[in-house]
Design a protein around this motif. Sequence first.
Motif, PDB file in Angstrom:
ATOM      1  N   ILE A  42       0.853  -1.177   0.000  1.00  0.00           N
ATOM      2  CA  ILE A  42       0.000   0.000   0.000  1.00  0.00           C
ATOM      3  C   ILE A  42       0.896   1.235   0.000  1.00  0.00           C
ATOM      4  CG2 ILE A  42      -1.759   1.298   1.245  1.00  0.00           C
ATOM      5  CD1 ILE A  42      -2.693  -1.465   2.369  1.00  0.00           C
ATOM      6  N   ASN A  45       1.839   4.090   3.108  1.00  0.00           N
ATOM      7  CA  ASN A  45       1.663   3.620   4.484  1.00  0.00           C
ATOM      8  C   ASN A  45       3.009   3.481   5.181  1.00  0.00           C
ATOM      9  OD1 ASN A  45      -1.086   3.516   4.308  1.00  0.00           O
ATOM     10  ND2 ASN A  45      -1.260   1.293   4.483  1.00  0.00           N
ATOM     11  N   HIS A  47       4.695   1.845   8.714  1.00  0.00           N
ATOM     12  CA  HIS A  47       4.432   0.895   9.790  1.00  0.00           C
ATOM     13  C   HIS A  47       5.542   0.934  10.831  1.00  0.00           C
ATOM     14  CE1 HIS A  47       2.223  -0.658   6.297  1.00  0.00           C
ATOM     15  NE2 HIS A  47       1.337  -1.044   7.197  1.00  0.00           N
ATOM     16  N   LEU A  53       0.221  -0.031  11.424  1.00  0.00           N
ATOM     17  CA  LEU A  53       0.153   1.216  10.662  1.00  0.00           C
ATOM     18  C   LEU A  53       0.250   2.394  11.624  1.00  0.00           C
ATOM     19  CD1 LEU A  53      -0.377   2.600   7.897  1.00  0.00           C
ATOM     20  CD2 LEU A  53      -2.814   2.551   8.493  1.00  0.00           C
ATOM     21  N   SER A  55       1.109   5.780  10.184  1.00  0.00           N
ATOM     22  CA  SER A  55       0.726   6.967   9.417  1.00  0.00           C
ATOM     23  C   SER A  55       0.594   6.595   7.948  1.00  0.00           C
ATOM     24  CB  SER A  55       1.749   8.096   9.588  1.00  0.00           C
ATOM     25  OG  SER A  55       2.977   7.758   8.974  1.00  0.00           O
ATOM     26  N   TYR A  56       0.048   7.524   7.183  1.00  0.00           N
ATOM     27  CA  TYR A  56      -0.067   7.331   5.746  1.00  0.00           C
ATOM     28  C   TYR A  56       0.042   8.689   5.071  1.00  0.00           C
ATOM     29  CZ  TYR A  56      -4.908   8.863   6.373  1.00  0.00           C
ATOM     30  OH  TYR A  56      -6.027   9.583   6.689  1.00  0.00           O
ATOM     31  N   GLN A  61      -1.218   8.266  -1.790  1.00  0.00           N
ATOM     32  CA  GLN A  61      -2.287   7.306  -2.028  1.00  0.00           C
ATOM     33  C   GLN A  61      -3.216   7.792  -3.143  1.00  0.00           C
ATOM     34  OE1 GLN A  61      -4.287   5.392   1.196  1.00  0.00           O
ATOM     35  NE2 GLN A  61      -2.373   4.836   2.213  1.00  0.00           N
ATOM     36  N   PRO A 128      -5.941  -1.648   5.000  1.00  0.00           N
ATOM     37  CA  PRO A 128      -5.572  -0.360   5.602  1.00  0.00           C
ATOM     38  C   PRO A 128      -5.191   0.713   4.574  1.00  0.00           C
ATOM     39  CG  PRO A 128      -3.798  -1.925   5.891  1.00  0.00           C
ATOM     40  CD  PRO A 128      -4.934  -2.678   5.258  1.00  0.00           C
ATOM     41  N   ILE A 129      -6.181   1.109   3.784  1.00  0.00           N
ATOM     42  CA  ILE A 129      -6.001   2.183   2.815  1.00  0.00           C
ATOM     43  C   ILE A 129      -6.882   3.350   3.237  1.00  0.00           C
ATOM     44  CG2 ILE A 129      -5.333   0.670   0.920  1.00  0.00           C
ATOM     45  CD1 ILE A 129      -8.189   0.829  -0.166  1.00  0.00           C
ATOM     46  N   ALA A 130      -6.511   4.553   2.817  1.00  0.00           N
ATOM     47  CA  ALA A 130      -7.264   5.749   3.188  1.00  0.00           C
ATOM     48  C   ALA A 130      -8.230   6.182   2.096  1.00  0.00           C
ATOM     49  CB  ALA A 130      -6.295   6.890   3.512  1.00  0.00           C
TER      50      ALA A 130
END
Length: 143
Positions: A42, A45, A47, A53, A55-56, A61, A128-130
């Motif tokens: 992803i 992301n 970790h 996770l 932050s992103y 993205q 875990p995607i935004a």
Amino acid sequence: MSDIVHAGDAPKPVGHYPHARRVGGLLFLSGIGPRDPASNAIVGNVHDAEGHLISYDIDAQCRAVFANVRAVLKASGARWEDLVDVTVYLTDMAHDFKAYNRVWTEYFPDPAAAPCRTTLGITALPTPIAIELKCIAHLPEAR
């Protein structure tokens, strides 16, 4: 009757479904997220040492999602300009909408030529995607 599309240059779907399906003159794309087509990681992301996770990067993205949509469109015989409707899912509307909207205007600088768009704030996506995009494109009969 419909034709199923699997795009070799896009990340594999996270479930048992095609990248897209052609029905008549329309192309319906399955939900597309910001995965790297080569590694399936992803994009954006970060970790911690335990793999959680922490932050992103919503900008990264957004750009990855647009690149993946382009890959599916290309594999389907469609172009960016053929998009007619986009549904956007954001897991943090308050934090990410402004950044998403800024990237959107880079990819669609002319509102008159942009597809219709609906943006929804949701609590989670399956991975875990935004951000995730659901798109519909019109396929011209001949180019």
